[in-house]
Design a protein around this motif. Structure first.
Motif, PDB file in Angstrom:
ATOM      1  N   ASN A 567      63.990  32.472  69.377  1.00  8.40           N
ATOM      2  CA  ASN A 567      62.766  31.883  69.928  1.00  8.40           C
ATOM      3  C   ASN A 567      62.048  31.032  68.876  1.00  8.40           C
ATOM      4  N   GLU A 568      62.797  30.124  68.249  1.00  4.17           N
ATOM      5  CA  GLU A 568      62.209  29.272  67.223  1.00  4.17           C
ATOM      6  C   GLU A 568      62.799  27.867  67.304  1.00  4.17           C
ATOM      7  N   ILE A 569      62.040  26.956  66.691  1.00  2.00           N
ATOM      8  CA  ILE A 569      62.500  25.584  66.506  1.00  2.00           C
ATOM      9  C   ILE A 569      62.501  25.322  65.015  1.00  2.00           C
ATOM     10  N   ARG A 570      63.665  25.042  64.460  1.00  2.00           N
ATOM     11  CA  ARG A 570      63.751  24.694  63.037  1.00  2.00           C
ATOM     12  C   ARG A 570      63.976  23.184  62.966  1.00  2.00           C
ATOM     13  N   TYR A 571      63.087  22.500  62.235  1.00  3.24           N
ATOM     14  CA  TYR A 571      63.154  21.044  62.268  1.00  3.24           C
ATOM     15  C   TYR A 571      62.807  20.450  60.911  1.00  3.24           C
ATOM     16  N   LEU A 572      63.202  19.208  60.736  1.00  3.47           N
ATOM     17  CA  LEU A 572      62.915  18.466  59.502  1.00  3.47           C
ATOM     18  C   LEU A 572      62.479  17.060  59.887  1.00  3.47           C
ATOM     19  N   SER A 573      61.415  16.600  59.268  1.00  2.33           N
ATOM     20  CA  SER A 573      60.902  15.243  59.512  1.00  2.33           C
ATOM     21  C   SER A 573      61.192  14.383  58.288  1.00  2.33           C
ATOM     22  N   ALA A 574      62.078  13.421  58.437  1.00  2.00           N
ATOM     23  CA  ALA A 574      62.427  12.508  57.344  1.00  2.00           C
ATOM     24  C   ALA A 574      61.616  11.222  57.503  1.00  2.00           C
ATOM     25  N   GLY A 575      60.429  11.236  56.938  1.00  2.00           N
ATOM     26  CA  GLY A 575      59.545  10.070  57.032  1.00  2.00           C
ATOM     27  C   GLY A 575      58.982   9.840  58.417  1.00  2.00           C
ATOM     28  N   HIS A 576      59.143  10.807  59.303  1.00  2.00           N
ATOM     29  CA  HIS A 576      58.771  10.648  60.718  1.00  2.00           C
ATOM     30  C   HIS A 576      57.593  11.553  61.036  1.00  2.00           C
ATOM     31  N   PRO A 577      56.765  11.173  62.018  1.00  2.00           N
ATOM     32  CA  PRO A 577      55.667  12.057  62.439  1.00  2.00           C
ATOM     33  C   PRO A 577      56.210  13.421  62.848  1.00  2.00           C
ATOM     34  N   SER A 578      55.453  14.448  62.513  1.00  2.00           N
ATOM     35  CA  SER A 578      55.917  15.805  62.731  1.00  2.00           C
ATOM     36  C   SER A 578      55.752  16.234  64.181  1.00  2.00           C
ATOM     37  N   LEU A 579      56.156  17.459  64.458  1.00  2.00           N
ATOM     38  CA  LEU A 579      56.153  18.022  65.799  1.00  2.00           C
ATOM     39  C   LEU A 579      54.732  18.280  66.274  1.00  2.00           C
ATOM     40  N   LEU A 580      54.476  18.037  67.583  1.00  2.00           N
ATOM     41  CA  LEU A 580      53.192  18.375  68.205  1.00  2.00           C
ATOM     42  C   LEU A 580      53.407  19.537  69.170  1.00  2.00           C
ATOM     43  N   GLU A 581      52.437  20.441  69.165  1.00  2.00           N
ATOM     44  CA  GLU A 581      52.463  21.560  70.111  1.00  2.00           C
ATOM     45  C   GLU A 581      51.293  21.422  71.071  1.00  2.00           C
ATOM     46  N   TYR A 582      51.582  21.452  72.371  1.00  2.00           N
ATOM     47  CA  TYR A 582      50.544  21.353  73.392  1.00  2.00           C
ATOM     48  C   TYR A 582      50.493  22.654  74.178  1.00  2.00           C
ATOM     49  N   ASP A 583      49.307  23.271  74.196  1.00  2.00           N
ATOM     50  CA  ASP A 583      49.112  24.538  74.910  1.00  2.00           C
ATOM     51  C   ASP A 583      48.860  24.223  76.379  1.00  2.00           C
TER      52      ASP A 583
END
Length: 836
Positions: A567-583
Motif C-alpha cells: 500500500n505504497e507509492i515509491r517514486y523519484l522526481s528527476a527535475g520534475h514537479p513532485s507528487l500531489l495528494e488530493y483528499d
C-alpha cells in the motif's frame, strides 16, 4: 582679379553639415571668411562682436530657431537653410525679409547652390540698397551696372527700353541697338498668363518693387529662366521716370532644383512602393508589382513597362507583369514569351548583368541585327532594360520602353530604377518562397497530422481501471504533437509503474524523442521487473539517453511504482514537479516529497540513488496526481502564472470531486473558464487512486467498459442484482438494468462510434435512491428533452431510447468537462410511484 572676401556667419547645429560647408569652402577655394555658431545664443554673441556680410542659418536649432536670430538682425542679408522643406516656414521667412531659402537634402546637393545663392543674395542686397538711393546717384552707379553679372534693363514709364547692359546682350542674344525703343515683351513666351503680368504692373504702378521669375526666350528661340527685380524710379517730385529691371539667369539653378525635386519625389515614390511590399501578403504581391509598374511608368513618362522572368530551365523569358499607358494603341505589342535567339545581343549583355540603355535604336551596333528587327517589330523607339538578379543569379529583366517618341534617361533616374528592380526582385522571391513554404507546409501538415495520430495511439487512453486502481488522464500538446509523455505499465497483479515526463522543446523533435524515450523506459522496466526501484531505472535511462539520443536536450521525469501489497507509492522526481495528494473526502491538496534530483540528460555520469526516492502511502479516498509544468506555468489574462502554490490552492478552492476519475478534466475546465491560457505548453496530468471494495451499508461500485465490443449485459445484470440485494425491489431493478443498457447504447451510438478512445465508465450508487453516473469521451451530443409522444406507437423505434429513459427516471443531468461527458441519472422510488 582677386575676389572680395565675404564675411559669413554660419549658424548650424549639425556637425556633419558644418563639416560639409567647411569642406566645400576649401575644395572650391571660396572667398569666405566664416565663423560658425551652433546655437542661437552663440550666434547672437558673435553678431554683437562682429560685422558680417551674410548670415546662413539652419532653421531648427537646439535652443530656438533661425527666426530668433533674424529678428535681431537689421542690416545683414539672411539666407535660411533648412531640412524641413516646410512651405509655411518658407512663407513666414520671406514675409519677415529673409532673402533666400534653400532646402537641404540627404545628398547635400544644396551646397552646390549655396555659392550661387550667397552671390545672388549679396547682389540683390546691394541692388536693393542701390535702388533705395536717390536718382542723382544713377550716374555714379552706371559703370557698376555696365560691369554687372546680372542683366539690367531700364525703360521709360510706358515700358520702352532706354538702356540694356552688356550682360543683357550676352544672355538674350539681342544687341542694344536691336532692343532700344522696343518693349521687353520681345522676350516673352506663352508660359505666363495675363494675371501674372497684371500683378506685375499693379505692383510697379503702386510704387513697389516687383520680384519674380520669367520664362523668357532668347533671340535664337531657346528659352531661359530669369530671376528679375523690377523697381520704379521716382524724381524729387515723386513722378515716375523710369523702371529698372535687374535680372539674373537662373536656368541652371532651376534645372538643379527641378532635378532635386524630381529625385526627392521619385525617392518618396520608391519608399512608398517599398513600404507597400513590406506589409503585403504573398498572394497580393503580383497585383502590387503591376501597380508599381504603373506608378513608376506614369511618374517618369514612359509608354510601357514589363517584367520578364526566366522559366525553370532558362529556355525562354516569360512576361509575368506589365503596364501600358491607358490610351496607347499598340499595333505590335511585345510577346508573352521571348526566346533568347530573338534578342541574342541583348541576352549577351544580361549574362554579364549589364543594363541596356538605348535612347534611340540608332545606338544599336551592327551585330545586333536580330535585336533591331525584334524591337522595330514591337514599335520600340527607345528602351531601358535592367537585369533582375537574386543571390547572384539572373532571374529576368525589367523592360521599360517608349513607342511614341525617343527618350533619354538620366543617371539619377536609372539609379532609382535599380532600387525598384531590387524591391520587385525581393518581392517576387518572397512570393515564390511563400509558395514553396506553403507547399512544404501542406506536406508537413499532412506528416504532422499523421505523427499526431500515431502519437495518440502511443498515449494511454484517458481511463484505465484494473486491479482496483483507477487511472484518469489528460494529455493536450500545445501544438498538434508534443514532448510530454506518460505511461501506465502493469508489472503484476500488485505492482504498476506510472510515470510522467517532459522533454525539452516542442513540436516534431520533442515528439520524436518522446516516442523513443517511451520505448526505452518500457524496455528498462521489462528488464528490471523482478527488482524494480525508481532510482536504478532512471540511472540506466540517463546513461542511454546521454549516449544515444540527447545532445543539447534533456527531460524531467517523475517515475513511481505502485505496490498494492505494501500500500505504497515509491517514486523519484528527476527535475520534475513532485507528487500531489488530493483528499477526496475533505477536498484538500498536499504536495508530497521532499527529495528530488537533476533532470535526465544533464550529466551522463550522474547516479540516482535510493536517497533521491520518496515514499507515499497509497490509501483509499486519496487521489494522486502526476503532471507537467504546462499546468502550473499557464497564465491568466493579467499575465500571472498559476504556480505550484496556486495549483494546490486552486484545487482546494475550486474543485469538488467526489470521484477522482474526473479530477483532471474538471480541473482543466475550471482553468479554461477562468481564462487561463493552457496552450502555451504541453498540458499533461495523470490521476490515480485505489478503489475501495464495497462495504456494508450504502452501495457504490465503478464499472469500466474497455471496448465497445465488450458485452455490457453482464454489467446490467450485476446492477440488477445489486438493486435487488439492497432495495428488494424487482421492478426497480428491471428499470435500472434497462436504463443502464439503453444509455450505454446512446453513448456508443451518439458519441463514440467513430472514436479510437472508446472507453466509457459507470458508477452505480444505491442508498434510498439509485444514482448512475456515466462518463465518456465522445462528442458533446445533446440529450433530447422529454416528449409526450406515445413511445409504443407503430414505427417508434429508432431515437426513442432517451424517451424510454425519461419515462423511467426522475432526473437526467448531462454536463461536459473539457472533452469528457458526465451524465447523472437518478431514480428516486418515492417520486416514481406516479410513473407506474
Amino acid at each position: 582679379m582677386k575676389e572680395k572676401r565675404i564675411k559669413v556667419l554660419l549658424i548650424e547645429d549639425d556637425l556633419i553639415d558644418q563639416m560639409a560647408f567647411k569642406r566645400m569652402v576649401a575644395n572650391f577655394d571660396l572667398p569666405y571668411d566664416y565663423q560658425v555658431a551652433d546655437c542661437v545664443h552663440k550666434a547672437l554673441e558673435l553678431l554683437e562682436e562682429n560685422d558680417f556680410d551674410i548670415i546662413l542659418a539652419d532653421f531648427n536649432l537646439g535652443d530656438g530657431n533661425a527666426f530668433d536670430v533674424f529678428k535681431e538682425v537689421n542690416d545683414t542679408p539672411f539666407v535660411l537653410v533648412t531640412g524641413s522643406g516646410d512651405e509655411a516656414t518658407a512663407v513666414d521667412a520671406m514675409k519677415m525679409g529673409v532673402k533666400e531659402y534653400l532646402v537641404k537634402d540627404n545628398e547635400r546637393t544644396y551646397l552646390q547652390l549655396l555659392p550661387v545663392t550667397v552671390k545672388q543674395t549679396l547682389k540683390h542686397w546691394e541692388l536693393e540698397k542701390t535702388q533705395a538711393k536717390s536718382q542723382n546717384k544713377i550716374n555714379m552707379l552706371f559703370r557698376a551696372v555696365e560691369q554687372s553679372s546680372a542683366s539690367v534693363v531700364i525703360t521709360d514709364p510706358d515700358g520702352s527700353i532706354e538702356y540694356v547692359n552688356p550682360k543683357f546682350e550676352e544672355v538674350s542674344g539681342y544687341s542694344s541697338n536691336e532692343v532700344i525703343g522696343q518693349n521687353p515683351r520681345i522676350l516673352k513666351t506663352d508660359y505666363h498668363d495675363v494675371d501674372f503680368y497684371k500683378e506685375l504692373w499693379d505692383t510697379i504702378k503702386s510704387g513697389k518693387t516687383w520680384t519674380g521669375e520669367f520664362l523668357n526666350q532668347k533671340k535664337n528661340g531657346l528659352t531661359f529662366w530669369e530671376m528679375a527685380t523690377i523697381s520704379p524710379v521716382f524724381n524729387e517730385e515723386t513722378v515716375l521716370t523710369n523702371l529698372i529691371a535687374v535680372k539674373e539667369d537662373v536656368t541652371e539653378q532651376k534645372r538643379i532644383k527641378q532635378a532635386l525635386e524630381f529625385r526627392v519625389q521619385f525617392e518618396e515614390l520608391i519608399n512608398a512602393i517599398s513600404t507597400n511590399f513590406i506589409n503585403l501578403t504573398a498572394n497580393k504581391i503580383n497585383e502590387e508589382v503591376s501597380n508599381s509598374l504603373g506608378k513608376i511608368g506614369r511618374f517618369i513618362h514612359i509608354d510601357r513597362s514589363y517584367v520578364y522572368q526566366y522559366d525553370l530551365k532558362k529556355e525562354k523569358l516569360m512576361m509575368t507583369h506589365h503596364w501600358l499607358v491607358p490610351d496607347i494603341k499598340e499595333s505590335n505589342p511585345l510577346p508573352d514569351e521571348i526566346l533568347p535567339d530573338r534578342i541574342p545581343w541583348m541576352i549577351s549583355r544580361f549574362a554579364d548583368e549589364e543594363m541596356l540603355f538605348l535612347p534611340s535604336l540608332f545606338s544599336l551596333p551592327k551585330t545586333a541585327a536580330a535585336d533591331r528587327a525584334f524591337l522595330e517589330e514591337a514599335d520600340v523607339k527607345s528602351i531601358l532594360v535592367l537585369p533582375m538578379v537574386y543571390e547572384q543569379k539572373l532571374m529576368g529583366m525589367l523592360w521599360l520602353d517608349n513607342v511614341t517618341s525617343e527618350k533619354f534617361w538620366d543617371i539619377d533616374t536609372i539609379k532609382l530604377l535599380r532600387i525598384l528592380v531590387e524591391i520587385i526582385v525581393n518581392a517576387l522571391q518572397r512570393r515564390m518562397s511563400a509558395e514553396k513554404i506553403e507547399n512544404l507546409y501542406n506536406s508537413l501538415k499532412q506528416e504532422v497530422e499523421l505523427a499526431s495520430s500515431v502519437q495518440t495511439y502511443l498515449i494511454p487512453q484517458w481511463l484505465r481501471y484494473e486491479d482496483g486502481i483507477l487511472f484518469s488522464s489528460i494529455y493536450k500538446p500545445s501544438s498538434s504533437i508534443g514532448g510530454d509523455l506518460f505511461d501506465i505499465l502493469k508489472i503484476s497483479d500488485t505492482k504498476h509503474v506510472v510515470y510522467v515526463g517532459d522533454i525539452s522543446g516542442h513540436g516534431v523533435k520533442a515528439a520524436l524523442m518522446m516516442t523513443a524515450v517511451k520505448s526505452i523506459i518500457s524496455m528498462l522496466i521489462e528488464d528490471e521487473k523482478n527488482n524494480l526501484n525508481p532510482h536504478y531505472i532512471i540511472t540506466r535511462l540517463n546513461k542511454i539517453l546521454c549516449k544515444e539520443l540527447f545532445f543539447d536536450d534533456y527531460m524531467t521525469l517523475t517515475l513511481g511504482i505502485i505496490d498494492l501489497e505494501r500500500n505504497e507509492i515509491r517514486y523519484l522526481s528527476a527535475g520534475h514537479p513532485s507528487l500531489l495528494e488530493y483528499d477526496l473526502v475533505n477536498g484538500k491538496t498536499k504536495l508530497l516529497g521532499k527529495n528530488g534530483s537533476i533532470p535526465v540528460g544533464w550529466q551522463a555520469e550522474h547516479e540516482y540513488t535510493l536517497e533521491d526516492e520518496d515514499v507515499a502511502t497509497f490509501s483509499e479516498n486519496k487521489a494522486y496526481l502526476m503532471y507537467t509544468d504546462g499546468i502550473f506555468e499557464c497564465e491568466n489574462q493579467e499575465g500571472s502564472q498559476l504556480g505550484l502554490e496556486g495549483f494546490t490552492r486552486f484545487l482546494d478552492e475550486f474543485s469538488d470531486f467526489n470521484c477522482g476519475l474526473m479530477l483532471p478534466h474538471k480541473f482543466k475546465q475550471k482553468l479554461t473558464d477562468l481564462n487561463y491560457n493552457i496552450n502555451t505548453d504541453d498540458f499533461t496530468m495523470v490521476e490515480f487512486q485505489k478503489i475501495a471494495p464495497n462495504k456494508t451499508g450504502a452501495y457504490k461500485k465503478l464499472f469500466v467498459v474497455n471496448s465497445l465490443l465488450q458485452d455490457t449485459i453482464p454489467i446490467g445484470k450485476e446492477c440488477f442484482e445489486a438493486v435487488m440485494t439492497h432495495l428488494k425491489d424487482n421492478d426497480l431493478a428491471i428499470k435500472t438494468e434497462l436504463v443502464l443498457n439503453e444509455f450505454l447504447n446512446n453513448i456508443i451510438e451518439h458519441g463514440l462510434e467513430f472514436k479510437k478512445d472508446t472507453i466509457a465508465a459507470l458508477q452505480l450508487e444505491i442508498t434510498d435512491k439509485i444514482k448512475m453516473t456515466f462518463w465518456d469521451s465522445g462528442v458533446d451530443w445533446e440529450i433530447p428533452e422529454k416528449t409526450q409522444d406515445n413511445i409504443a406507437a407503430p414505427g417508434k423505434f429508432r431515437g426513442m431510447g432517451m424517451q424510454i429513459i425519461h419515462s423511467l427516471v426522475t432526473k437526467v443531468d448531462k454536463q461536459r468537462f473539457d472533452e469528457i461527458n458526465e451524465t447523472v441519472i437518478v431514480m428516486d422510488p418515492a417520486k416514481m410511484k406516479d410513473k407506474k
